[in-house]
Motif scaffolding. Structure first.
Motif, PDB file in Angstrom:
ATOM      1  N   ASN A   1       0.563  -0.942  -0.143  1.00  0.00           N
ATOM      2  CA  ASN A   1       0.416  -0.003  -0.314  1.00  0.00           C
ATOM      3  C   ASN A   1       0.607   1.038  -0.457  1.00  0.00           C
ATOM      4  O   ASN A   1       1.694   1.383   1.196  1.00  0.00           O
ATOM      5  CB  ASN A   1      -0.979  -0.242   1.460  1.00  0.00           C
TER       6      ASN A   1
ATOM      7  N   ASP B   1      -7.496   1.666   0.888  1.00  0.00           N
ATOM      8  CA  ASP B   1      -7.570   2.587   2.206  1.00  0.00           C
ATOM      9  C   ASP B   1      -8.783   2.880   2.789  1.00  0.00           C
ATOM     10  O   ASP B   1      -9.618   3.127   1.825  1.00  0.00           O
ATOM     11  CB  ASP B   1      -6.557   4.019   2.127  1.00  0.00           C
TER      12      ASP B   1
ATOM     13  N   LEU C   1      -5.513  -4.135   0.468  1.00  0.00           N
ATOM     14  CA  LEU C   1      -4.777  -2.413  -0.031  1.00  0.00           C
ATOM     15  C   LEU C   1      -6.179  -0.849  -0.256  1.00  0.00           C
ATOM     16  O   LEU C   1      -5.214  -0.345  -0.568  1.00  0.00           O
ATOM     17  CB  LEU C   1      -4.145  -2.795  -1.475  1.00  0.00           C
TER      18      LEU C   1
ATOM     19  N   LYS D   1       0.746   8.706  -2.213  1.00  0.00           N
ATOM     20  CA  LYS D   1      -0.023   8.552  -3.087  1.00  0.00           C
ATOM     21  C   LYS D   1      -0.778  10.008  -2.789  1.00  0.00           C
ATOM     22  O   LYS D   1      -0.972  10.607  -4.908  1.00  0.00           O
ATOM     23  CB  LYS D   1      -1.742   8.875  -1.880  1.00  0.00           C
TER      24      LYS D   1
END
Length: 160
Positions: free
Chosen positions: A66, A99, A97, A72
């Motif tokens: 992740n 969120d 993975l 991100k």
């Protein structure tokens, strides 16, 4: 992919083009940075060729971890710049993975990138076909109905 330059031929070999969207479904071992770079270049390619959406299915990538919140943030910035509001992105990932707050989707929307994350390919295709196409074609009532449907499919608040 390594650190090599990504060519149109690479994109054409690794991405399949469907009715109105492209599908990139890497498998095997990919470094996060290489995958992000490939998606960025694919978004540029899609925009240049008037492909309105890109589905990225990472469920078959071996050892994918992740991304951090900072990662991100940076890749949503890159993807938004590449898309210039003309290409939407749906990410399909294994549930572990994704969120639960889906912070990446919020980050993307904050910089003008229409995106969502799913754990089911059919949901991603439905979102792409209905909501994003309608949104990009300025059919807002249809887009709103499709986005409401995507919330029904995944009612968790927040973003990826």
């Amino acid at each position: 992919m390594g650190n090599s330059t990504i060519s149109e031929k690479d994109i054409q070999n690794l991405v399949s083009f469907r009715d109105g969207y492209a599908l990139f479904a890497p498998d095997g071992a990919w470094e996060l940075h290489d995958g992000i770079k490939f998606v960025t270049e694919t978004v540029h390619y899609c925009r240049a060729n008037q492909v309105r959406g890109l589905i990225v299915d990472v469920r078959s990538v071996i050892g994918l971890k992740n991304p951090s919140v900072a990662e991100k943030f940076w890749y949503t910035q890159d993807w938004a710049k590449a898309a210039e509001r003309d290409v939407a992105i749906a990410l399909v990932a294994n549930r572990d993975l994704i969120d639960p707050t889906k912070i990446g989707v919020t980050m993307a929307e904050n910089v003008g990138l229409r995106s969502h994350v799913f754990d089911d390919m059919e949901d991603a295709v439905e979102w792409m076909a209905l909501g994003v196409t309608a949104h990009l074609e300025f059919l807002m009532p249809v887009a709103h109905a499709a986005y409401r449907r995507s919330i029904e499919l995944d009612p968790q608040p927040g973003t990826f």
